[in-house]
Design a protein around this motif. Structure first.
Motif, PDB file in Angstrom:
ATOM      1  N   GLU A  49     -16.412 -12.461  -4.630  1.00  0.00           N
ATOM      2  CA  GLU A  49     -15.462 -13.439  -4.892  1.00  0.00           C
ATOM      3  C   GLU A  49     -15.534 -13.542  -6.483  1.00  0.00           C
ATOM      4  O   GLU A  49     -14.503 -13.718  -7.245  1.00  0.00           O
ATOM      5  CB  GLU A  49     -15.520 -14.707  -4.378  1.00  0.00           C
ATOM      6  CG  GLU A  49     -14.505 -15.974  -4.871  1.00  0.00           C
ATOM      7  CD  GLU A  49     -14.686 -16.887  -3.964  1.00  0.00           C
ATOM      8  OE1 GLU A  49     -13.875 -18.014  -4.150  1.00  0.00           O
ATOM      9  OE2 GLU A  49     -15.495 -17.146  -2.865  1.00  0.00           O
ATOM     10  N   TRP A  50     -16.588 -14.086  -7.171  1.00  0.00           N
ATOM     11  CA  TRP A  50     -16.921 -14.249  -8.284  1.00  0.00           C
ATOM     12  C   TRP A  50     -16.225 -13.294  -9.352  1.00  0.00           C
ATOM     13  O   TRP A  50     -15.963 -13.506 -10.348  1.00  0.00           O
ATOM     14  CB  TRP A  50     -18.387 -14.690  -8.836  1.00  0.00           C
ATOM     15  CG  TRP A  50     -18.903 -15.828  -8.221  1.00  0.00           C
ATOM     16  CD1 TRP A  50     -18.207 -16.964  -7.903  1.00  0.00           C
ATOM     17  CD2 TRP A  50     -20.273 -16.298  -8.241  1.00  0.00           C
ATOM     18  NE1 TRP A  50     -18.970 -17.903  -7.260  1.00  0.00           N
ATOM     19  CE2 TRP A  50     -20.236 -17.706  -7.742  1.00  0.00           C
ATOM     20  CE3 TRP A  50     -21.424 -15.716  -8.473  1.00  0.00           C
ATOM     21  CZ2 TRP A  50     -21.387 -18.381  -7.213  1.00  0.00           C
ATOM     22  CZ3 TRP A  50     -22.654 -16.395  -8.293  1.00  0.00           C
ATOM     23  CH2 TRP A  50     -22.661 -17.805  -7.782  1.00  0.00           C
ATOM     24  N   HIS A  51     -16.764 -11.884  -8.970  1.00  0.00           N
ATOM     25  CA  HIS A  51     -16.318 -10.525  -9.754  1.00  0.00           C
ATOM     26  C   HIS A  51     -14.745 -10.554  -9.874  1.00  0.00           C
ATOM     27  O   HIS A  51     -14.206 -10.462 -10.705  1.00  0.00           O
ATOM     28  CB  HIS A  51     -16.923  -9.440  -9.202  1.00  0.00           C
ATOM     29  CG  HIS A  51     -18.226  -9.063  -9.621  1.00  0.00           C
ATOM     30  ND1 HIS A  51     -18.716  -8.672 -11.030  1.00  0.00           N
ATOM     31  CD2 HIS A  51     -19.274  -9.074  -8.929  1.00  0.00           C
ATOM     32  CE1 HIS A  51     -19.961  -8.531 -11.000  1.00  0.00           C
ATOM     33  NE2 HIS A  51     -20.229  -8.723  -9.964  1.00  0.00           N
ATOM     34  N   ALA A  52     -14.251 -10.884  -8.434  1.00  0.00           N
ATOM     35  CA  ALA A  52     -12.655 -10.798  -8.609  1.00  0.00           C
ATOM     36  C   ALA A  52     -11.902 -12.014  -9.405  1.00  0.00           C
ATOM     37  O   ALA A  52     -10.990 -11.980 -10.072  1.00  0.00           O
ATOM     38  CB  ALA A  52     -12.411 -11.330  -7.104  1.00  0.00           C
ATOM     39  N   GLN A  53     -12.670 -13.282  -9.535  1.00  0.00           N
ATOM     40  CA  GLN A  53     -12.291 -14.137 -10.430  1.00  0.00           C
ATOM     41  C   GLN A  53     -12.566 -14.100 -11.971  1.00  0.00           C
ATOM     42  O   GLN A  53     -12.390 -14.880 -12.624  1.00  0.00           O
ATOM     43  CB  GLN A  53     -12.553 -15.637  -9.943  1.00  0.00           C
ATOM     44  CG  GLN A  53     -12.286 -16.021  -8.549  1.00  0.00           C
ATOM     45  CD  GLN A  53     -12.925 -17.170  -7.966  1.00  0.00           C
ATOM     46  OE1 GLN A  53     -14.121 -17.671  -8.299  1.00  0.00           O
ATOM     47  NE2 GLN A  53     -12.387 -17.767  -6.689  1.00  0.00           N
ATOM     48  N   GLY A  54     -13.367 -13.182 -12.166  1.00  0.00           N
ATOM     49  CA  GLY A  54     -13.817 -12.852 -13.636  1.00  0.00           C
ATOM     50  C   GLY A  54     -14.817 -13.924 -13.827  1.00  0.00           C
ATOM     51  O   GLY A  54     -14.950 -14.235 -15.227  1.00  0.00           O
ATOM     52  N   ARG A  55     -15.659 -14.497 -13.126  1.00  0.00           N
ATOM     53  CA  ARG A  55     -16.888 -15.443 -13.499  1.00  0.00           C
ATOM     54  C   ARG A  55     -18.184 -15.104 -12.997  1.00  0.00           C
ATOM     55  O   ARG A  55     -18.996 -15.892 -12.430  1.00  0.00           O
ATOM     56  CB  ARG A  55     -16.176 -16.826 -12.972  1.00  0.00           C
ATOM     57  CG  ARG A  55     -15.988 -17.098 -11.466  1.00  0.00           C
ATOM     58  CD  ARG A  55     -15.526 -18.363 -11.341  1.00  0.00           C
ATOM     59  NE  ARG A  55     -15.422 -18.708  -9.969  1.00  0.00           N
ATOM     60  CZ  ARG A  55     -16.335 -19.565  -9.151  1.00  0.00           C
ATOM     61  NH1 ARG A  55     -17.192 -20.026  -9.880  1.00  0.00           N
ATOM     62  NH2 ARG A  55     -16.104 -19.839  -7.839  1.00  0.00           N
ATOM     63  N   ALA A  56     -18.359 -13.970 -12.850  1.00  0.00           N
ATOM     64  CA  ALA A  56     -19.599 -13.436 -12.464  1.00  0.00           C
ATOM     65  C   ALA A  56     -20.782 -13.694 -13.480  1.00  0.00           C
ATOM     66  O   ALA A  56     -20.370 -13.756 -14.347  1.00  0.00           O
ATOM     67  CB  ALA A  56     -19.721 -11.828 -11.947  1.00  0.00           C
ATOM     68  N   PRO A  57     -21.797 -14.211 -13.052  1.00  0.00           N
ATOM     69  CA  PRO A  57     -23.040 -14.773 -13.930  1.00  0.00           C
ATOM     70  C   PRO A  57     -23.289 -13.406 -14.826  1.00  0.00           C
ATOM     71  O   PRO A  57     -23.575 -12.140 -14.371  1.00  0.00           O
ATOM     72  CB  PRO A  57     -24.058 -15.002 -12.910  1.00  0.00           C
ATOM     73  CG  PRO A  57     -23.663 -15.361 -11.940  1.00  0.00           C
ATOM     74  CD  PRO A  57     -22.496 -14.396 -11.466  1.00  0.00           C
ATOM     75  N   THR A  58     -23.471 -13.921 -16.213  1.00  0.00           N
ATOM     76  CA  THR A  58     -23.739 -12.608 -17.253  1.00  0.00           C
ATOM     77  C   THR A  58     -25.028 -12.773 -17.762  1.00  0.00           C
ATOM     78  O   THR A  58     -25.817 -12.043 -18.112  1.00  0.00           O
ATOM     79  CB  THR A  58     -22.737 -13.095 -18.543  1.00  0.00           C
ATOM     80  OG1 THR A  58     -22.744 -14.378 -18.896  1.00  0.00           O
ATOM     81  CG2 THR A  58     -21.648 -12.514 -18.037  1.00  0.00           C
ATOM     82  N   GLN A  59     -25.769 -14.130 -17.299  1.00  0.00           N
ATOM     83  CA  GLN A  59     -27.263 -14.459 -17.748  1.00  0.00           C
ATOM     84  C   GLN A  59     -27.815 -15.402 -16.848  1.00  0.00           C
ATOM     85  O   GLN A  59     -27.149 -16.091 -16.181  1.00  0.00           O
ATOM     86  CB  GLN A  59     -27.294 -15.034 -19.122  1.00  0.00           C
ATOM     87  CG  GLN A  59     -26.487 -14.404 -20.203  1.00  0.00           C
ATOM     88  CD  GLN A  59     -27.149 -13.189 -20.928  1.00  0.00           C
ATOM     89  OE1 GLN A  59     -28.323 -12.771 -20.451  1.00  0.00           O
ATOM     90  NE2 GLN A  59     -26.257 -12.461 -21.494  1.00  0.00           N
ATOM     91  N   ILE A  60     -29.188 -15.072 -16.463  1.00  0.00           N
ATOM     92  CA  ILE A  60     -29.965 -16.121 -15.955  1.00  0.00           C
ATOM     93  C   ILE A  60     -31.178 -16.444 -16.771  1.00  0.00           C
ATOM     94  O   ILE A  60     -31.972 -15.632 -17.371  1.00  0.00           O
ATOM     95  CB  ILE A  60     -30.461 -15.445 -14.589  1.00  0.00           C
ATOM     96  CG1 ILE A  60     -31.178 -16.561 -13.705  1.00  0.00           C
ATOM     97  CG2 ILE A  60     -31.319 -14.179 -14.620  1.00  0.00           C
ATOM     98  CD1 ILE A  60     -31.505 -16.137 -12.386  1.00  0.00           C
TER      99      ILE A  60
END
Length: 229
Positions: A49-60
């Motif tokens: 879902e996050w990838h579809a919304q364009g908000r997948a985490p980019t850093q941890i």
């Protein structure tokens, strides 16, 4: 604008015993390790879902204390990112209280305990960090991360005290006085940093832990009520 998914570390034996941990390096207990795996599973499910919304985490990014690192690593594994360690995300330093339970402190140094129960942002016991100095450290760290990673979606694994500072900042609350918000171990909190202001989107989400044993609760309000009664 930078999005933060703020996560408190999993449970430790000292959390279970309601000991002050502060900046001592205490590992997760067995339940805390299970909580970290539950976080991993929860984030794995959310990634599509996050990838579809364009908000997948980019850093941890994690506090450099062991309990935070042990919570962060399973999440880093599923995200496929290297975990960045940041000492600015450490818990508040509690000085002479670290390693002790409240009954121990009351027995050994009742005067210091009474000063603590004033919850004065500008007063600290021996060797401790004042709440105001702690707040300044936390806000400077988040601002630096927002500046370094503008427009990104960051997962940050940190500590209960850090999250309390975030809550107070976002709600424009005093730094003095007892904690007012829930901060469960391995809970998820979504906030946005925009133009120097923090906005809370979701708080204390622990649905992934629903069937695990009840968590110990360190209630500053309860301690204050016990003193006043």
């Amino acid at each position: 604008m930078t999005d933060f998914l703020l996560i408190r570390h999993g449970e430790t034996a000292w959390n279970r015993e309601l000991r002050f941990q502060g900046q001592l390096d205490v590992p997760l207990n067995d339940l805390g390790l299970e909580q970290a795996q539950r976080l991993k599973a929860r984030i794995t499910q959310a990634l599509v879902e996050w990838h579809a919304q364009g908000r997948a985490p980019t850093q941890i990014i994690s506090s450099d204390l062991l309990r935070a690192q042990q919570t962060a690593q399973p999440v880093a594994d599923v995200l496929g990112h290297r975990c960045i360690l940041n000492a600015g995300l450490r818990e508040q330093g509690y000085g002479m209280f670290e390693g002790l339970r409240s009954p121990d402190i009351q027995a050994q140094n009742p005067a210091a305990w009474q000063r603590w129960l004033d919850f004065d942002a500008d007063v600290a016991v021996e060797g401790a960090e004042t709440t105001r100095a702690f707040h300044a450290r936390v806000m400077a760290t988040l601002q630096a991360l927002a500046t370094q990673f503008p427009g990104e979606h960051l997962v940050v694994v940190t500590h209960g005290g850090v999250l309390d500072m975030v809550w107070r900042q976002a709600r424009a609350l005093s730094l003095s006085g007892p904690r007012e918000c829930d901060i469960p171990n391995a809970g998820m909190n979504q906030v946005t940093w925009h133009d120097g202001t923090l906005y809370i989107q979701a708080w204390a989400d622990a649905t992934h832990l629903a069937d695990l044993p009840e968590q110990p609760v360190y209630s500053q309000k309860r301690l204050l009520q016990a003193r006043d009664n």
